[in-house]
Design an enzyme around this catalytic site. Sequence first.
Site, mmCIF file in Angstrom:
data_model
loop_
_atom_site.group_PDB
_atom_site.id
_atom_site.type_symbol
_atom_site.label_atom_id
_atom_site.label_comp_id
_atom_site.label_asym_id
_atom_site.label_seq_id
_atom_site.Cartn_x
_atom_site.Cartn_y
_atom_site.Cartn_z
ATOM 1 N N GLY A 99 6.511 2.784 -7.785
ATOM 2 C CA GLY A 99 7.621 3.722 -7.961
ATOM 3 C C GLY A 99 8.926 3.051 -8.363
ATOM 4 C CD GLU A 124 5.517 3.602 5.222
ATOM 5 O OE1 GLU A 124 6.136 2.555 5.491
ATOM 6 O OE2 GLU A 124 4.334 3.785 5.527
ATOM 7 N N GLY A 148 13.714 -0.990 3.623
ATOM 8 C CA GLY A 148 12.508 -0.316 3.130
ATOM 9 C C GLY A 148 12.648 1.161 3.406
ATOM 10 C CB VAL A 149 13.896 3.716 1.527
ATOM 11 C CG1 VAL A 149 15.152 3.048 2.002
ATOM 12 C CG2 VAL A 149 13.559 3.326 0.098
#
Lengths: 734, 149
Positions: free
Chosen positions: A474, A697, A694-695
Amino acid sequence: MSTAYNVIGTRPPRHDGADKVTGRAIYGADVQMAGLVHGAVVRSPHAHARIKRVDTSKAAAFPGVMAVVTADDFPQTPDRIVDLGEGETPLSYVRGNVLAKDKVLYEGHAIAAVAANSAHAAEQAARLIEIEYDVLPCVLNVTDAMAAGAPALHKESNVTDHVRHAMGDSDSAFASAAVLIEREFKTATVHQGYIEPHAATALWNNDGRVQVWCSTQGAFVVRDVVACLLDLPVSRVKVTPTEIGGGFGGKIPVYIEPVAALLSKKCGRPVRIVMTRREVFEGSGPTPGSLVRVKIGADASGKFVAAQAYLAYEAGAYPGGMVGAGAMCVFAAYDIPNQTIDGYDVLVNKPSTAAYRAPGAPNAAFATESVVDEIARELKIDPIELRLRNAAKEGTRRADGPKFKKIGCVEVLEAMKAHAHYAAPLGEPSHAEAKRGRGVAIGYWFNIGFASSCVISVNADGTANLIEGSTDIGGSRTSIAMQAAEVLGIPVEKLNPSVVDTDTIGYTAVTGGSRTTFATGWAAHDAAQDVVAQMKARAAKLWEVADVSFAQGVFRAGDRSMTFAELAARLSETGGPVVGQGSVNPRGAGGSFAGVIVDVEVDTETGKTTIVRFTSVQDAGRAIHPSYVEGQMQGGSVQGIGWALNEEYWMSDGGRMMNASLLDYRMPTILDVPPIDTVIVEVPNPSHPFGVRGVGEANIVPPTPAIANAIHDALGVRLRKLPMNPPSIVAALA
Amino acid sequence: MTLNGEPVEFLAEPRQTLLECLRDTLHLTGTKEGCGDGNCGSCCVTLDGNLVTSCLVLGVEAQGRSVTTIEGIARGNDLHPLQKAFIEHAALQCGICTPGFIVAAKALLDAEPAADEERIRLWLANNLCRCTGYDKIVRAVQAAAKEMR
């Protein structure tokens, strides 16, 4: 934000953008090569059955067929415990899921496969394989599977694991509670729903090496599983990840790659297997359905004094489901001194469950956040205020052990409270039978670290090639390259990132766990620092000085200076190429909190819920590429909307999935959702060079309870079972 | 048939879909298969200017007709405004649905340059995306529409 960065925080176009908007990018099913033949897999029509006989003779004789394989074609190595990137598990389970031997454990369980000179011939021949079954009773939910005398999938009990986290004394502490709420919740089995079906091509070379091209979140996981099942050293297997058309956790497990390799071994040709959509639903994923009971007690000021949770999650056909993560996350957003958490991993006759975006956490949060909403109403405290009074902070201990380092739970809640959406009027319903309501919820996901490797080589024109092993699901080529560019002091357009095969880069764990921008970005940062150190030495040599400084892309010593590009042009005369490398295995992935404010309109006649307004808030630590962070938040939000309102494995009593198509498994369309507003909160992760958390979830965790809370606000009834589809709402109103 | 403006000839078995012919026979793999039963929109192409899901069209039905695929959207090396807008507005994540969305959106904007958000959402409701939540896709199509007007 406060720190001045040149590249981080900007929104450059992605390096693979042109390939992906022109159709040039090669995904799993797009792999072409000379001599390619097509594989088809034969799958069980029964949810639970003993295999009495498999006769492949008619299929083998069908025109165009080149190979037929069954589980007997695997090397029959003795069972042992293996760790193939997803935790320890018996080899026999991994092998048995890829091709069933004695028993099938779910509808869609693969049994045999055919390779033929056309996809149609392979399909036709596959239908000629005769399989005789002894059909067994099946269990399809945790309650039935845990009941005494339930049909057992493997050994005597379907409960394969019990995790317990406890601190303080929750039973005694409940006595001091002014409000005590205990409720039971159920969530349906759902699928990750990636648009690209699994696809793999394998070639068993004449030199005994196996090559695989496939769509996967973890090329090294595929390598290790293929090598293990084929009893080869990992050095004999090379996996090239293609572009990947979505995964969300569902493209970590390995299904068809070893089968394609076995077929190739038999026919000497490269073999491609592409799943149909039905196979994707019946033979891959899903993420577990669950039964969760949550009990929370609060004192009169709203402070939570104690909490208990019981979580029973479907593991699917093999042990090792998502309940462990659910048990870690169920109360992670709150500072509660007394907690008892029990989690059960339960076998059912459905596909072996796979990770799906914060796996296990949404099931748990649906329960916790619904109960928290009830407490807020009982105590007449604003639901965000109640959460703020109990929010986890730096130093808060979780029941599963760790103490939080710096986290952004309070900051996310403050951003929700301050958002215009929270103060805005609900607006008039669109017709007389419609009612509107607003709900909020928060959620947590711990994120993971794990190993990553990067190599950067400097080109004479002032650009650099960045080699990495993380499949780009992504925009991570760009978010990783941006971190290298920041260190090198050059624009990210001067970086040329490539995702490469398992022979070409050091071990890199899966693209998952929100780890890619965090860990592979860290490896890129280290590789870039290595480049800078080497180039400083070159400048020192050129200038005959001891010390060279480097900042903003310029090397300096005294009054002398050279840009990165100027020095890059002189590498050959100062000792040859500069190649930097970085390899990391970080702990300290900073967990991420997310929150949702949602307005719904419910048609009380039809039971249909429309999302009117949706705001997603998340702590990114540091947003490397804000557009891609927003995209993760919006994507997770809409998956959460689907999970809340429509999606489920709709099973017959005999264990057949009745809605295994994209028409009947109703994922949200562009017409079903409003614009998704996003607020990025940045509480830098102290354990990462740039503060990345970290993004990917945490954003999927709060939507389901926020929507349930909004439906309650609109109707005055609580729905405690997912999905909250029109029939459930009509039934709740009756 | 005419494919992206150029004549092509090929043999199609009666049971082959147009999607199979494009991908397996003509090696134009930009058109994707997400479901094979017309429900995801990844295989959108235009047939004589009309938007179709190529998995529901037989190859033989395309005889003598004009097909445009994602490979025929850019003008030489210049990306179409929709393609530029999808990159600029981060309207793709994994990218597998992107060819279908771009072909479908172009069919809309060619016919209705003034399409508003509601019309864009209605038109694109046959195309599934699982990554983006659709928000940035709507913005990209709106931006491209403005650019094309």
